[in-house]
Design an enzyme around this catalytic site. Structure first.
Site, PDB file in Angstrom:
ATOM      1  N   VAL A 239      12.546  54.151   1.642  1.00 50.50           N
ATOM      2  CA  VAL A 239      13.916  53.709   1.377  1.00 50.50           C
ATOM      3  C   VAL A 239      14.873  54.088   2.503  1.00 50.50           C
ATOM      4  O   VAL A 239      16.081  54.213   2.297  1.00 50.50           O
ATOM      5  CB  VAL A 239      14.427  54.274   0.021  1.00 50.50           C
TER       6      VAL A 239
ATOM      7  N   THR B 135       3.583  40.147  24.121  1.00 50.67           N
ATOM      8  CA  THR B 135       4.461  41.246  24.537  1.00 50.67           C
ATOM      9  C   THR B 135       4.434  41.430  26.062  1.00 50.67           C
ATOM     10  O   THR B 135       5.163  42.257  26.583  1.00 50.67           O
ATOM     11  CB  THR B 135       4.020  42.565  23.876  1.00 50.67           C
TER      12      THR B 135
ATOM     13  N   GLN C 157      -0.187  46.447  14.905  1.00 51.25           N
ATOM     14  CA  GLN C 157       0.074  45.033  14.551  1.00 51.25           C
ATOM     15  C   GLN C 157      -0.224  44.805  13.050  1.00 51.25           C
ATOM     16  O   GLN C 157      -0.166  45.756  12.295  1.00 51.25           O
ATOM     17  CB  GLN C 157      -0.724  44.069  15.435  1.00 51.25           C
TER      18      GLN C 157
ATOM     19  N   ASN D 230       1.052  47.172  23.329  1.00 49.59           N
ATOM     20  CA  ASN D 230       1.826  46.122  22.650  1.00 49.59           C
ATOM     21  C   ASN D 230       2.468  46.664  21.374  1.00 49.59           C
ATOM     22  O   ASN D 230       3.397  46.079  20.845  1.00 49.59           O
ATOM     23  CB  ASN D 230       0.952  44.888  22.334  1.00 49.59           C
TER      24      ASN D 230
ATOM     25  N   ASP E 218       4.964  45.499  12.633  1.00 48.97           N
ATOM     26  CA  ASP E 218       6.303  46.104  12.478  1.00 48.97           C
ATOM     27  C   ASP E 218       6.635  46.431  11.023  1.00 48.97           C
ATOM     28  O   ASP E 218       7.797  46.414  10.627  1.00 48.97           O
ATOM     29  CB  ASP E 218       7.409  45.180  13.048  1.00 48.97           C
ATOM     30  N   GLU E 219       5.628  46.724  10.226  1.00 48.08           N
ATOM     31  CA  GLU E 219       5.862  46.995   8.796  1.00 48.08           C
ATOM     32  C   GLU E 219       6.352  48.416   8.543  1.00 48.08           C
ATOM     33  O   GLU E 219       6.743  48.749   7.423  1.00 48.08           O
ATOM     34  CB  GLU E 219       4.566  46.782   7.984  1.00 48.08           C
ATOM     35  N   GLY E 220       6.262  49.265   9.564  1.00 48.92           N
ATOM     36  CA  GLY E 220       6.657  50.665   9.366  1.00 48.92           C
ATOM     37  C   GLY E 220       5.435  51.569   9.237  1.00 48.92           C
ATOM     38  O   GLY E 220       5.491  52.613   8.588  1.00 48.92           O
ATOM     39  N   LYS E 221       4.334  51.171   9.878  1.00 44.50           N
ATOM     40  CA  LYS E 221       3.113  51.977   9.811  1.00 44.50           C
ATOM     41  C   LYS E 221       3.331  53.356  10.421  1.00 44.50           C
ATOM     42  O   LYS E 221       2.787  54.344   9.961  1.00 44.50           O
ATOM     43  CB  LYS E 221       1.972  51.277  10.570  1.00 44.50           C
TER      44      LYS E 221
ATOM     45  N   GLY F  59       4.589  49.372  19.010  1.00 45.25           N
ATOM     46  CA  GLY F  59       5.721  50.283  19.171  1.00 45.25           C
ATOM     47  C   GLY F  59       5.965  50.920  17.824  1.00 45.25           C
ATOM     48  O   GLY F  59       6.582  50.323  16.958  1.00 45.25           O
ATOM     49  N   HIS F  60       5.416  52.110  17.614  1.00 44.39           N
ATOM     50  CA  HIS F  60       5.543  52.768  16.314  1.00 44.39           C
ATOM     51  C   HIS F  60       6.727  53.725  16.363  1.00 44.39           C
ATOM     52  O   HIS F  60       6.729  54.688  17.116  1.00 44.39           O
ATOM     53  CB  HIS F  60       4.244  53.493  15.965  1.00 44.39           C
TER      54      HIS F  60
ATOM     55  N   ARG G 295     -17.465  41.158  29.513  1.00 46.44           N
ATOM     56  CA  ARG G 295     -18.354  42.196  30.053  1.00 46.44           C
ATOM     57  C   ARG G 295     -18.082  42.516  31.513  1.00 46.44           C
ATOM     58  O   ARG G 295     -18.975  42.724  32.304  1.00 46.44           O
ATOM     59  CB  ARG G 295     -19.824  41.814  29.808  1.00 46.44           C
TER      60      ARG G 295
ATOM     61  N   PRO H 290      14.671  39.767  19.267  1.00 43.99           N
ATOM     62  CA  PRO H 290      15.051  39.715  17.854  1.00 43.99           C
ATOM     63  C   PRO H 290      13.862  39.238  17.021  1.00 43.99           C
ATOM     64  O   PRO H 290      13.147  38.332  17.432  1.00 43.99           O
ATOM     65  CB  PRO H 290      16.184  38.685  17.812  1.00 43.99           C
TER      66      PRO H 290
HETATM   67  P1  IMP Z   1       0.011  40.392  22.563  1.00 42.69           P
HETATM   68  O1  IMP Z   1      -0.576  41.354  21.580  1.00 42.69           O
HETATM   69  O2  IMP Z   1       0.979  41.027  23.513  1.00 42.69           O
HETATM   70  O3  IMP Z   1      -1.044  39.578  23.236  1.00 42.69           O
HETATM   71  O4  IMP Z   1       0.897  39.339  21.738  1.00 42.69           O
HETATM   72  C1  IMP Z   1       0.316  38.407  20.831  1.00 42.69           C
HETATM   73  C2  IMP Z   1       1.199  38.233  19.598  1.00 42.69           C
HETATM   74  O5  IMP Z   1       1.212  39.425  18.838  1.00 42.69           O
HETATM   75  C3  IMP Z   1       2.667  37.941  19.916  1.00 42.69           C
HETATM   76  O6  IMP Z   1       3.183  37.081  18.897  1.00 42.69           O
HETATM   77  C4  IMP Z   1       3.331  39.291  19.807  1.00 42.69           C
HETATM   78  O7  IMP Z   1       4.711  39.205  19.506  1.00 42.69           O
HETATM   79  C5  IMP Z   1       2.546  39.877  18.643  1.00 42.69           C
HETATM   80  N1  IMP Z   1       2.517  41.347  18.656  1.00 42.69           N
HETATM   81  C6  IMP Z   1       1.781  42.144  19.444  1.00 42.69           C
HETATM   82  N2  IMP Z   1       2.006  43.433  19.159  1.00 42.69           N
HETATM   83  C7  IMP Z   1       2.885  43.450  18.154  1.00 42.69           C
HETATM   84  C8  IMP Z   1       3.477  44.508  17.393  1.00 42.69           C
HETATM   85  O8  IMP Z   1       3.204  45.701  17.570  1.00 42.69           O
HETATM   86  N3  IMP Z   1       4.343  44.116  16.425  1.00 42.69           N
HETATM   87  C9  IMP Z   1       4.630  42.814  16.175  1.00 42.69           C
HETATM   88  N4  IMP Z   1       4.098  41.795  16.848  1.00 42.69           N
HETATM   89  C10 IMP Z   1       3.225  42.123  17.834  1.00 42.69           C
END
Ligand code: IMP
Length: 426
Positions: A416, A131, A226, A43, A18-21, A45-46, A145, A306
Site C-alpha cells: 500500500v 531498453t 520483467q 534492462n 515493473d510490478e514491484g518485485k 530496474g528494481h 553459441r 512514461p
Molecule cells: P529488452 O529487454 O531491452 O530487449 O526490451 C524488450 C521489451 O521488454 C521492451 O518492450 C522493454 O520495454 C521491455 N522490458 C525490458 N525490461 C523491462 C523491465 O524491467 N520492465 C518493464 N519492461 C521491460
C-alpha cells in the site's frame, strides 16, 4: 511464503514487468539466506525504498540491502559489467557492504558495448521499444553459441581472440543493417582488461552454492525480472524480452533442478502498466491513463519512459498464473487506486464477437480483443496506513477478493505504498 516445507521460492512478475518485485524481494529477503537473480540483465530496474533512500538495482538482487543475505547473479543472466560496478559503487557509497556475500555465476554471459550498438541498430527497423541495454543481441550470441561467459575471462589470450572475432562480426552486421556505428576492438579489450581483475574474484560456480543451500533447507529466493507477458515463449511475441521470465526459467537460470522449487509468488500491480511497444488490451482512455501514471509515478526505472497505464486485466494474470504455476499473489500499489470513484476490472475478452477466455498467441489478435469490464465501486479513502486486511476499506477488500476469485490464486501480500513497512501480509 516461507514455512517448514517451503524453503525455495520464486518471485515473478505476472504482468508486463515493473510490478514491484524489488519491494517484495526486499521484504521476503528478510527471512531468506540466499537471493538469486536468474534471467535478464541491466534492462531491469528494481526500486527499493528504505527510509528516505531510494535504491535502483539493475542486476544485483534486491536482497543485497539485508546485511545477512548472500546474493547471486545466476547463469541465466546476461551481465553488463560496467553497470554492475556502478551498482556496487552506489551501494558502497551508501554504506552497504557486499564483500563476501555477492557472487556471479562463471557461466553467465557478458553484455558488451557491441551488443548495445546492435540493439540500437535493430530497433531502427524492428521498433520493439527495447531498453537499449543490448539484451536481445547478448542472448542471440548465447543461443548462437558465440557468447562470451565470465569464465572466458580466466584465459586472457583466449578472451582477446574471442573479442576480435565477435567485434569483427558485429561490425559486419552493423554495416549490413545500414548503421554508421562501429565497435572498437581496442575499446573492448581495454574494457575487459580493466574489469576482469574486479570481476573474477566475484565469480563462482554459483549453481553449487544454490544447490547446497537448497539441500540443507536454507531459505532461498529466486528473483525474476520483467514479467510473464514479456517472456520470450509466453509473452506478446515479438514484443517481449529475450529470456524466460517465468518460473520455469528460474531453475534453469539459477542452476538447480525444477524439483527444488516449493512455491511461486506472482507479483501484480492493482492495475496494469506496460513500457515499450505491443498490445495492451486494458490501456485506459484519457484522463484515467494519465491519472494512474501520475499517481503511480509510472515512468521506467531504466529508461525514464512514461509507462502505458490501464485497468487490471484478469485474463493476463490468469494466464500468468497458469504458465508460472503461481502458488500465491502479491498485489502492489493498491494505494494508487485510492482516489478513483470506480475501479474497472477486465474479467474476460471478446474476440471477433466470441468470448475469449485464454490469451491469443498472435499479437495482432490481442490488439483486437475487446475487454469485458466489471466496474467496482472505489473506496476513496487512503490505504497507505493499513497493515492488516481488516484496516482496509470494505470496497478495497471486495476488490482484492474479486481479483483472487478471478485468478484463483490466494492473495498473500498487499502493498500500500513504496516504503518497506507499507505491506499487509495476509
Ligand atoms: P529488452 O529487454 O531491452 O530487449 O526490451 C524488450 C521489451 O521488454 C521492451 O518492450 C522493454 O520495454 C521491455 N522490458 C525490458 N525490461 C523491462 C523491465 O524491467 N520492465 C518493464 N519492461 C521491460
Amino acid at each position: 511464503m516461507f514455512d517448514a516445507k517451503t524453503t525455495c521460492v520464486v518471485v515473478v512478475g505476472a504482468q508486463w514487468g515493473d510490478e514491484g518485485k524489488g519491494k517484495l524481494v526486499d521484504v521476503l529477503a528478510e527471512r531468506a539466506e540466499l537471493v538469486v537473480r536468474y534471467q535478464g540483465g541491466a534492462n531491469a530496474g528494481h526500486t527499493v525504498v528504505i527510509g528516505d533512500s531510494q535504491f535502483i538495482l539493475r542486476q544485483i538482487p534486491s536482497g543485497i540491502l539485508h546485511p545477512n543475505v548472500t546474493c547471486i547473479v545466476g547463469n541465466g543472466v546476461v551481465l553488463d559489467p560496467e553497470t554492475l560496478f556502478g551498482e556496487l559503487d552506489q551501494l558502497a557509497a551508501r554504506g552497504v557492504d557486499t564483500a563476501g556475500r555477492f557472487f556471479i555465476s562463471d557461466r553467465a554471459h557478458l553484455v558488451l558495448p557491441y551488443h548495445k550498438l546492435l540493439d540500437a541498430a535493430s530497433e531502427k527497423s524492428q521498433k520493439l521499444g527495447t531498453t537499449g541495454r543490448g539484451i536481445g543481441p547478448a542472448y542471440e550470441d548465447k543461443y548462437g553459441r558465440r557468447g562470451m561467459r565470465l569464465t572466458d575471462l580466466r584465459r586472457v589470450e583466449c578472451a582477446r581472440a574471442m573479442l576480435a572475432d565477435r567485434v569483427g562480426r558485429a561490425n559486419r552486421l552493423l554495416e549490413m543493417m545500414g548503421s554508421s556505428e562501429r565497435a572498437s576492438l581496442d575499446q573492448h579489450v581495454a574494457l575487459l582488461e580493466r574489469l576482469a581483475p574486479r570481476l573474477l574474484p566475484l565469480t563462482a560456480d554459483t549453481g553449487v552454492l544454490v544447490h547446497r543451500a537448497v539441500r540443507s533447507g536454507r531459505r532461498v529466493l529466486l528473483e525474476g525480472a520483467q514479467g510473464a507477458l514479456l517472456d520470450v515463449d509466453h509473452g506478446t511475441y515479438p514484443f517481449v524480452t529475450s529470456s524466460n521470465t517465468t518460473a520455469g526459467g528460474a531453475a534453469v537460470g539459477a542452476g538447480i533442478g525444477p524439483t527444488a522449487i516449493d512455491g511461486v509468488l506472482g507479483v501484480v500491480k492493482a492495475y496494469t502498466t506496460r513500457v515499450g511497444n505491443g498490445p495492451l488490451p486494458t490501456e485506459a482512455e484519457p484522463p484515467f491513463g494519465e491519472r494512474l501514471r501520475e499517481l503511480g509515478g509510472e515512468f521506467g526505472a531504466v529508461t525514464g519512459r512514461p509507462r502505458r497505464c490501464g485497468w487490471f486485466d484478469a485474463t493476463v494474470v490468469r494466464y500468468a498464473a497458469r504458465v508460472n504455476g503461481l502458488t500465491g499473489l502479491a498485489v502492489t500499489k493498491l494505494d494508487v487506486l485510492d482516489s478513483f470513484a470506480e475501479v474497472p476490472i477486465c474479467s474476460a475478452y471478446r474476440l471477433d464477437g466470441e468470448s475469449c477466455a485464454e490469451m491469443p498467441a498472435e499479437v495482432e489478435a490481442l490488439g483486437r480483443v475487446q475487454p469485458i469490464y466489471e466496474v467496482h465501486a472505489g473506496w476513496q479513502e487512503p490505504t497507505g496506513k493499513a497493515r492488516r486486511l481488516a484496516d482496509l476499506p470494505a470496497a478495497a477488500r471486495a476488490y482484492l477478493d474479486r481479483l483472487q476469485t478471478l485468478i484463483d490464486v490466494p492473495v498473500r501480500y498487499v502493498s500500500v505504498g513504496t516504503r518497506r513497512d507499507q505491506i499487509i501480509e495476509v
